[in-house]
Design a protein around this motif. Structure first.
Motif, mmCIF file in Angstrom:
data_model
loop_
_atom_site.group_PDB
_atom_site.id
_atom_site.type_symbol
_atom_site.label_atom_id
_atom_site.label_comp_id
_atom_site.label_asym_id
_atom_site.label_seq_id
_atom_site.Cartn_x
_atom_site.Cartn_y
_atom_site.Cartn_z
ATOM 1 N N SER A 56 0.819 -1.211 0.000
ATOM 2 C CA SER A 56 0.000 0.000 0.000
ATOM 3 C C SER A 56 0.851 1.259 0.000
ATOM 4 O O SER A 56 0.432 2.292 -0.505
ATOM 5 N N GLY A 61 -3.725 1.150 -2.546
ATOM 6 C CA GLY A 61 -4.729 0.172 -2.949
ATOM 7 C C GLY A 61 -4.160 -1.204 -3.215
ATOM 8 O O GLY A 61 -4.896 -2.183 -3.247
ATOM 9 N N GLN A 64 -4.720 -3.480 -0.263
ATOM 10 C CA GLN A 64 -6.107 -3.944 -0.184
ATOM 11 C C GLN A 64 -6.333 -5.074 -1.190
ATOM 12 O O GLN A 64 -7.058 -6.019 -0.909
ATOM 13 N N ASN A 67 -4.959 -8.159 0.301
ATOM 14 C CA ASN A 67 -5.872 -8.698 1.309
ATOM 15 C C ASN A 67 -7.202 -9.144 0.722
ATOM 16 O O ASN A 67 -8.082 -9.577 1.453
ATOM 17 N N LYS A 69 -9.568 -7.261 -0.534
ATOM 18 C CA LYS A 69 -10.624 -6.303 -0.185
ATOM 19 C C LYS A 69 -10.697 -5.273 -1.310
ATOM 20 O O LYS A 69 -10.399 -4.097 -1.134
ATOM 21 N N TYR A 70 -11.115 -5.730 -2.467
ATOM 22 C CA TYR A 70 -11.085 -4.907 -3.672
ATOM 23 C C TYR A 70 -12.039 -3.722 -3.599
ATOM 24 O O TYR A 70 -11.802 -2.707 -4.248
ATOM 25 N N LYS A 72 -12.418 -1.591 -1.369
ATOM 26 C CA LYS A 72 -11.835 -0.426 -0.714
ATOM 27 C C LYS A 72 -10.981 0.419 -1.657
ATOM 28 O O LYS A 72 -10.733 1.587 -1.373
ATOM 29 N N ILE A 73 -10.538 -0.149 -2.755
ATOM 30 C CA ILE A 73 -9.625 0.552 -3.656
ATOM 31 C C ILE A 73 -10.256 1.815 -4.242
ATOM 32 O O ILE A 73 -9.614 2.873 -4.234
ATOM 33 N N ASN A 146 -4.706 4.399 4.063
ATOM 34 C CA ASN A 146 -4.595 3.271 3.141
ATOM 35 C C ASN A 146 -3.567 2.269 3.667
ATOM 36 O O ASN A 146 -3.818 1.062 3.694
ATOM 37 N N ASP A 149 -4.876 0.739 7.027
ATOM 38 C CA ASP A 149 -5.977 -0.186 6.772
ATOM 39 C C ASP A 149 -5.461 -1.517 6.236
ATOM 40 O O ASP A 149 -5.922 -2.582 6.656
ATOM 41 N N ALA A 150 -4.510 -1.468 5.319
ATOM 42 C CA ALA A 150 -3.964 -2.718 4.768
ATOM 43 C C ALA A 150 -3.274 -3.535 5.857
ATOM 44 O O ALA A 150 -3.433 -4.757 5.920
ATOM 45 N N ASP A 153 -6.006 -4.838 8.390
ATOM 46 C CA ASP A 153 -6.836 -5.853 7.760
ATOM 47 C C ASP A 153 -6.075 -7.166 7.600
ATOM 48 O O ASP A 153 -6.644 -8.248 7.759
#
Length: 191
Positions: A56, A61, A64, A67, A69-70, A72-73, A146, A149-150, A153
Motif C-alpha cells: 500500500s 490500494g 487492499q 488482502n 478487499k477490492y 476499498k480501492i 490506506n 488499513d492494509a 486488515d
C-alpha cells in the motif's frame, strides 16, 4: 474323585481359553471426517501485515488487493484524488488572487476582481492558501489510512472467528430466595 473331576474340568476349560486366544477377530470401524468448508484454515503468516502495508505504501490500494478487499480501492483513490483536485483548484485560485493583488500594487485596476477591495484580495489569498494546505493534508491522510488499513486488515484476516454466534435466554434460580433470575446470554467463540 471330586478333586480329579475338578482338575479335568479345569484343564478342559483352560484349553478352550487358549484356543480362543489363538483366533483373531478383526473389527472394521468406519469413521466419518467432516471438514468445515465455511472457514478453511490458512497458515499463520507473520509477515503478511508488513507485506500488505509495504504494497500500500508503494501503490495505494495494492495492499487492499493483497488482502482481497477490492471494494476499498475506489474509496482510497476517491479520497486521494479529491484532495489532489482541491489542492490544484486552491493553488490556481491563490495564484489568481496573488496576481491581481500584485497588479493592484503596481497601480493597475484592470484585473478580474475589479469590484473587490485590496484587503479582500489579501483575505482571499489567505483563505485559498489555508484550503490548499488542508487539501494536501487530506490527501496525505488518505494515503496513510490506506497503509494502516492494509496492515490492520492483514492482521485481522489471520484470526479465525467462529460463525457460531448464539443469543439465548437464560433462567437461573436464586438459591437464597428461590426466585428466578432472567437474563440474555450472547455467546461467541474466538478460535
Amino acid at each position: 474323585m471330586r478333586n480329579k473331576l475338578f482338575h479335568i474340568l479345569f484343564f478342559l476349560g483352560s484349553l478352550s481359553l487358549f484356543a480362543q486366544s489363538d483366533s483373531l477377530s478383526v473389527k472394521e470401524e468406519k469413521v466419518l471426517v467432516v471438514i468445515d468448508s465455511l472457514a478453511p484454515k490458512e497458515d499463520y503468516d507473520p509477515l503478511a501485515p508488513a507485506q500488505a502495508a509495504f504494497y500500500s505504501a508503494v501503490l495505494p490500494g495494492l495492499g487492499q488487493a493483497y488482502n482481497k478487499k477490492y471494494w476499498k480501492i475506489p474509496i482510497i483513490y476517491a479520497g486521494i484524488g479529491t484532495g489532489i483536485y482541491f489542492y490544484v483548484q486552491n493553488t490556481n485560485d491563490y495564484n489568481r488572487f496573488r496576481d491581481a493583488y500584485k497588479r493592484r500594487l503596481a497601480g493597475f485596476e484592470d484585473d478580474e476582481f475589479q469590484g473587490i477591495s485590496t484587503d479582500r484580495l489579501i483575505d482571499a489569498q489567505e483563505t485559498a492558501s489555508r484550503n490548499r494546505d488542508i487539501s494536501i493534508v487530506v490527501s496525505i491522510g488518505f494515503y496513510l489510512l490506506n497503509i494502516i488499513d492494509a496492515n490492520v486488515d492483514a492482521h485481522l484476516k489471520q484470526y479465525n472467528i467462529s460463525e457460531d454466534l448464539t443469543l439465548q435466554p437464560k433462567v437461573e434460580m436464586d438459591p437464597i430466595n428461590t426466585v428466578p433470575n432472567y437474563g440474555l446470554t450472547l455467546t461467541f467463540n474466538l478460535k
